[in-house]
Design a protein around this motif. Structure first.
Motif, PDB file in Angstrom:
ATOM      1  N   PHE A  41       0.872  -1.169   0.000  1.00  0.00           N
ATOM      2  CA  PHE A  41       0.000   0.000   0.000  1.00  0.00           C
ATOM      3  C   PHE A  41       0.909   1.219   0.000  1.00  0.00           C
ATOM      4  N   VAL A  43       1.309   5.705   0.016  1.00  0.00           N
ATOM      5  CA  VAL A  43       0.836   7.094   0.017  1.00  0.00           C
ATOM      6  C   VAL A  43       1.810   7.835  -0.875  1.00  0.00           C
ATOM      7  N   THR A  44       1.284   8.490  -1.892  1.00  0.00           N
ATOM      8  CA  THR A  44       2.127   9.046  -2.938  1.00  0.00           C
ATOM      9  C   THR A  44       2.077  10.565  -2.930  1.00  0.00           C
ATOM     10  N   THR A  45       3.257  11.194  -2.978  1.00  0.00           N
ATOM     11  CA  THR A  45       3.330  12.633  -3.203  1.00  0.00           C
ATOM     12  C   THR A  45       4.259  12.862  -4.398  1.00  0.00           C
ATOM     13  N   LEU A  50       5.444   6.891   0.842  1.00  0.00           N
ATOM     14  CA  LEU A  50       5.604   5.920   1.921  1.00  0.00           C
ATOM     15  C   LEU A  50       5.030   4.603   1.421  1.00  0.00           C
ATOM     16  N   PHE A  52       3.957   0.631   2.516  1.00  0.00           N
ATOM     17  CA  PHE A  52       3.616  -0.251   3.634  1.00  0.00           C
ATOM     18  C   PHE A  52       3.598  -1.698   3.162  1.00  0.00           C
ATOM     19  N   TYR A  72      11.935   8.266  -0.956  1.00  0.00           N
ATOM     20  CA  TYR A  72      12.589   9.520  -1.327  1.00  0.00           C
ATOM     21  C   TYR A  72      14.045   9.230  -1.664  1.00  0.00           C
TER      22      TYR A  72
ATOM     23  N   VAL B  36      -3.073  15.092   0.576  1.00  0.00           N
ATOM     24  CA  VAL B  36      -3.147  13.750   0.000  1.00  0.00           C
ATOM     25  C   VAL B  36      -3.812  12.854   1.036  1.00  0.00           C
ATOM     26  N   PRO B  38      -5.457   9.142   0.723  1.00  0.00           N
ATOM     27  CA  PRO B  38      -5.992   7.942   0.064  1.00  0.00           C
ATOM     28  C   PRO B  38      -7.006   7.232   0.977  1.00  0.00           C
ATOM     29  N   PRO B  39      -7.812   6.334   0.420  1.00  0.00           N
ATOM     30  CA  PRO B  39      -8.774   5.613   1.253  1.00  0.00           C
ATOM     31  C   PRO B  39      -8.068   4.830   2.366  1.00  0.00           C
ATOM     32  N   ALA B  54      -3.800   7.196   6.176  1.00  0.00           N
ATOM     33  CA  ALA B  54      -2.539   7.838   5.805  1.00  0.00           C
ATOM     34  C   ALA B  54      -2.830   9.160   5.129  1.00  0.00           C
ATOM     35  N   GLY B  55      -1.821  10.000   5.032  1.00  0.00           N
ATOM     36  CA  GLY B  55      -2.038  11.258   4.353  1.00  0.00           C
ATOM     37  C   GLY B  55      -0.806  12.121   4.343  1.00  0.00           C
ATOM     38  N   ALA B  56      -0.909  13.197   3.585  1.00  0.00           N
ATOM     39  CA  ALA B  56       0.190  14.148   3.492  1.00  0.00           C
ATOM     40  C   ALA B  56      -0.378  15.542   3.282  1.00  0.00           C
ATOM     41  N   THR B  58       1.308  18.779   1.823  1.00  0.00           N
ATOM     42  CA  THR B  58       2.613  19.026   1.199  1.00  0.00           C
ATOM     43  C   THR B  58       2.952  20.502   0.999  1.00  0.00           C
ATOM     44  N   ILE B  64       4.207  13.989   5.772  1.00  0.00           N
ATOM     45  CA  ILE B  64       3.559  12.786   5.259  1.00  0.00           C
ATOM     46  C   ILE B  64       3.604  11.764   6.386  1.00  0.00           C
ATOM     47  N   GLY B  65       2.566  10.944   6.501  1.00  0.00           N
ATOM     48  CA  GLY B  65       2.562   9.964   7.573  1.00  0.00           C
ATOM     49  C   GLY B  65       1.249   9.233   7.641  1.00  0.00           C
ATOM     50  N   SER B  88       7.641  15.607   4.283  1.00  0.00           N
ATOM     51  CA  SER B  88       7.149  15.290   2.933  1.00  0.00           C
ATOM     52  C   SER B  88       8.058  15.851   1.834  1.00  0.00           C
TER      53      SER B  88
END
Lengths: 306, 306
Positions: A41, A43-45, A50, A52, A72, B36, B38-39, B54-56, B58, B64-65, B88
């Motif tokens: 899984f 999380v994209t920036t 990140l 998982f 990164y 950011v 995601p589900p 999760a999320g970011a 930016t 991000i985390g 991020s």
């Protein structure tokens, strides 16, 4: 109470024999269908992700958790992998491992499980190509599962291979010497551990001898692979820790699409006796390490018990 | 170097004013399209799951985390939420928050952002229904954003509401008293904070007064909701922190499928002035807190700076 472990703690604690056993239990759960390993899984920036890898081993180790790492691409200090561990019966948080060493120890332990499943029982000599952290943990795991008398190491930089020989001799209490060439390194070896970043094969097919077992931990894509494709041609058994992962790479694995693809065995089946491994002391065997999900979590929990 | 914070650290550190500001920055990123989120992602076993949000963010906070929590339904000690934070821009690990308090502080801060966006500017009196940790952080956040002179609290258990009144008066330096009924609690209130576990509405429609702002943090499903549906009927503005999450519940949100569903405003739009909030001191306004992803991560990073 939960534990927080760092690379310094792990350096002190890790018993490779116990880590290999933990990985073998994990492989048994894989074979028994009690290993939970959903797809990765992300999380994209724009600058990085990140990633998982989560999983659970619910029958023996009773653990659920995940590893997370960043993609990164920079040299900034402070990148860390995290592995978080919970009890899979209760959901209680057991702890976190922060640092990059656990990943190498877990990959070493997977390599050790492959050596135990595939190398000759009387294997006495190991050749190591590569001198990084992955080479160190592969060797420690091989020494934990076979009665190793002698180790030779080769890498392009003399100072690296000599430092590796000194340090690993002291750490593992075996005879470790630096070789001046790949050929000299491999000569008389029963087990060949490849753990490099090489784009091209790190040994010559002429140097392979009957009876050898090979672990490849470094590059294994169709574009860059440290083991020659011809080594697969002469191998009686080819195995991997995750067929699913081996087939899932964006850049294909070097055996995908070859006639070998459909004879690759699952290490879990070898460990549980569902598949046949070596049938002769003359067989050449090859293990392609790809990284079975959930093994990080089982390895982290095992460290927390030490 | 990264930080590891626990509930004890957070209890000492947390400035609710700064937490509300952090949430407001996060809402601006949501409105600007730089958040950011995601589900949710799950690892599922027979006995329970791990859930990842999760999320970011930016643009402003550069973070991000993720948050991870378990769904195991038992009373065993040691369940913990984890929130892990990375930069991020670089991917560097910044730290982890271990414990269950951050979630309540973040939900409180979201409630504070809603109060700042929707309650009357001259709001002076708060009614709190519920006495748990969510009620405490909702009140702390309301006090951080409005010049509150008086607070009344109601819950079914006298000892709970009296303890809440004592503790929050000392902590927030405002006049807090326990009320003997929901009606007595709400009387003269400008802001009504509902933070209960009640299956049924916790106030009577007859007790609502023009000009009130309501936050609902507790049950909000079609089957069990602490705020009466009629409160939506009389509200000039209805808002939520995540329309996407509000529509995604397995058991539908109590406003989904009603005529109100399509007039629910995004709190991000209210905070950035893209949507119109209260237009009169007589408007009743309603905020449904659902938990915007990435707010945990921004809140955790803000704590690490304190």
């Amino acid at each position: 109470m939960y534990k927080i472990l760092t690379d310094q703690d792990i350096e002190q604690l890790a018993s490779m024999e116990r880590m290999v056993q933990a990985i073998e239990r994990c492989l048994r759960e894989e074979a028994n269908g009690t290993l939970v390993a959903p797809p990765r899984f992300r999380v994209t920036t724009e600058k990085g992700d990140l990633v998982f890898t989560a999983g659970a081993a619910t029958a023996f180790d009773k653990v659920i958790g995940f590893r997370v790492y960043d993609t990164y691409d920079n040299d900034v200090d402070g990148h860390e992998q995290l592995v978080c561990v919970f009890d899979s019966d209760t959901g209680v948080f057991q702890g976190i491992v922060i640092g990059n060493l656990l990943g190498a120890i877990r990959t070493g332990a997977i390599g050790g499980a492959a050596v135990r499943a595939l190398a000759r029982v009387d294997a006495k000599q190991v050749a190591v190509i590569g001198t990084g952290v992955q080479a160190r943990t592969q060797l420690a795991a091989a020494v934990a599962v076979r009665n190793i008398q002698r180790v030779k190491v080769y890498s392009r930089h003399r100072e690296h291979r000599e430092a590796f020989a000194r340090e690993m001799a002291e750490k593992l209490h075996v005879d470790v010497s630096a070789a001046d060439s790949s050929r000299a390194c491999i000569e008389d070896a029963d087990i060949l551990l490849c753990a490099t970043n090489s784009d091209t094969p790190v040994f010559d097919m002429d140097d392979l001898k009957p009876g050898m077992h090979i672990n490849t931990v470094g590059p294994k894509s169709v574009n860059r692979h440290e083991v020659p494709l011809a080594a697969a041609d002469v191998s009686a058994v080819i195995a991997t820790d995750s067929l699913e992962q081996l087939r899932a790479y964006a850049t294909p694995h070097f055996l995908v699409g070859t006639p070998h693809e459909h004879r690759i065995q699952s290490l879990a089946d070898l460990v549980t006796g569902r598949a046949t491994g070596r049938t002769s002391t003359e067989d050449i065997t090859l293990f392609c390490s790809v990284g079975l999900a959930a093994t990080e979590v089982v390895a982290a929990q095992e460290l927390m018990k030490m």
